[in-house]
Design a protein around this motif. Structure first.
Motif, PDB file in Angstrom:
ATOM      1  N   ARG A 264       0.825  -1.195   0.000  1.00  0.00           N
ATOM      2  CA  ARG A 264       0.000   0.000   0.000  1.00  0.00           C
ATOM      3  C   ARG A 264       0.866   1.254   0.000  1.00  0.00           C
ATOM      4  NH1 ARG A 264      -3.620   2.618   4.374  1.00  0.00           N
ATOM      5  NH2 ARG A 264      -4.861   3.961   3.078  1.00  0.00           N
TER       6      ARG A 264
ATOM      7  N   ALA B  82     -11.808   9.934   8.833  1.00  0.00           N
ATOM      8  CA  ALA B  82     -10.802   9.224   8.031  1.00  0.00           C
ATOM      9  C   ALA B  82     -10.419   7.903   8.679  1.00  0.00           C
ATOM     10  CB  ALA B  82      -9.562  10.101   7.848  1.00  0.00           C
TER      11      ALA B  82
ATOM     12  N   LYS C  57     -12.291   6.096  10.612  1.00  0.00           N
ATOM     13  CA  LYS C  57     -13.421   5.174  10.457  1.00  0.00           C
ATOM     14  C   LYS C  57     -13.486   4.630   9.030  1.00  0.00           C
ATOM     15  CE  LYS C  57     -18.261   4.517  11.350  1.00  0.00           C
ATOM     16  NZ  LYS C  57     -19.198   4.641  12.431  1.00  0.00           N
ATOM     17  N   LEU C  58     -13.255   5.486   8.040  1.00  0.00           N
ATOM     18  CA  LEU C  58     -13.240   5.030   6.648  1.00  0.00           C
ATOM     19  C   LEU C  58     -12.130   4.011   6.419  1.00  0.00           C
ATOM     20  CD1 LEU C  58     -13.843   8.403   4.780  1.00  0.00           C
ATOM     21  CD2 LEU C  58     -15.384   6.426   4.818  1.00  0.00           C
ATOM     22  N   ALA C  59     -10.936   4.290   6.939  1.00  0.00           N
ATOM     23  CA  ALA C  59      -9.810   3.363   6.779  1.00  0.00           C
ATOM     24  C   ALA C  59     -10.103   2.036   7.469  1.00  0.00           C
ATOM     25  CB  ALA C  59      -8.532   3.989   7.325  1.00  0.00           C
TER      26      ALA C  59
ATOM     27  N   SER D 292     -12.913   0.673   7.847  1.00  0.00           N
ATOM     28  CA  SER D 292     -13.938  -0.077   7.108  1.00  0.00           C
ATOM     29  C   SER D 292     -13.423  -0.568   5.761  1.00  0.00           C
ATOM     30  CB  SER D 292     -15.190   0.780   6.917  1.00  0.00           C
ATOM     31  OG  SER D 292     -14.947   1.828   6.004  1.00  0.00           O
ATOM     32  N   GLY D 293     -12.127  -0.361   5.500  1.00  0.00           N
ATOM     33  CA  GLY D 293     -11.529  -0.892   4.281  1.00  0.00           C
ATOM     34  C   GLY D 293     -11.446   0.078   3.119  1.00  0.00           C
ATOM     35  N   ARG D 294     -11.827   1.316   3.333  1.00  0.00           N
ATOM     36  CA  ARG D 294     -11.703   2.319   2.263  1.00  0.00           C
ATOM     37  C   ARG D 294     -10.237   2.698   2.104  1.00  0.00           C
ATOM     38  NH1 ARG D 294     -16.678   4.309  -0.013  1.00  0.00           N
ATOM     39  NH2 ARG D 294     -18.289   3.352   1.248  1.00  0.00           N
ATOM     40  N   HIS D 295      -9.817   2.955   0.872  1.00  0.00           N
ATOM     41  CA  HIS D 295      -8.421   3.308   0.605  1.00  0.00           C
ATOM     42  C   HIS D 295      -8.334   4.714   0.023  1.00  0.00           C
ATOM     43  CE1 HIS D 295      -7.077  -0.720   1.493  1.00  0.00           C
ATOM     44  NE2 HIS D 295      -8.084  -1.179   0.752  1.00  0.00           N
ATOM     45  N   PHE D 296      -7.481   5.527   0.594  1.00  0.00           N
ATOM     46  CA  PHE D 296      -7.225   6.873   0.106  1.00  0.00           C
ATOM     47  C   PHE D 296      -5.820   7.238   0.559  1.00  0.00           C
ATOM     48  CE2 PHE D 296      -9.823   6.679   3.877  1.00  0.00           C
ATOM     49  CZ  PHE D 296      -9.142   7.451   4.815  1.00  0.00           C
TER      50      PHE D 296
END
Length: 76
Positions: A2, A53, A55-57, A59-63
């Motif tokens: 990553r 951010a 929480k998004l990370a 949950s598997g979100r990528h940014f």
């Protein structure tokens, strides 16, 4: 792996404004939010965005980052 992806996209990542509407919350929540943000050395907006951010990370979100590419990984 990553980290390699993030490094390759750093130069292409642009920044944009995030326009959020005001929200009504209880005074105790607001007081605690401002206190926690102050203790973290952040504005309340930065503190809330950092929490979103994370929480998004989780949950598997990528940014690539929140304020700058790579800065969300430092928070994990």
């Amino acid at each position: 792996m990553r980290g390699d992806v993030v490094a390759k996209t750093d130069m292409r990542e642009t920044k944009g404004f995030l326009m959020l509407q005001g929200a009504k919350v209880t005074s105790s929540f607001r007081d605690n939010l401002f206190d926690a943000a102050n203790r973290a050395g952040m504005t309340p907006n930065e503190f809330v965005l950092q929490a979103a951010a994370e929480k998004l990370a989780a949950s598997g979100r990528h940014f690539s980052g929140l304020f700058n590419p790579g800065d969300i990984e430092a928070a994990n």
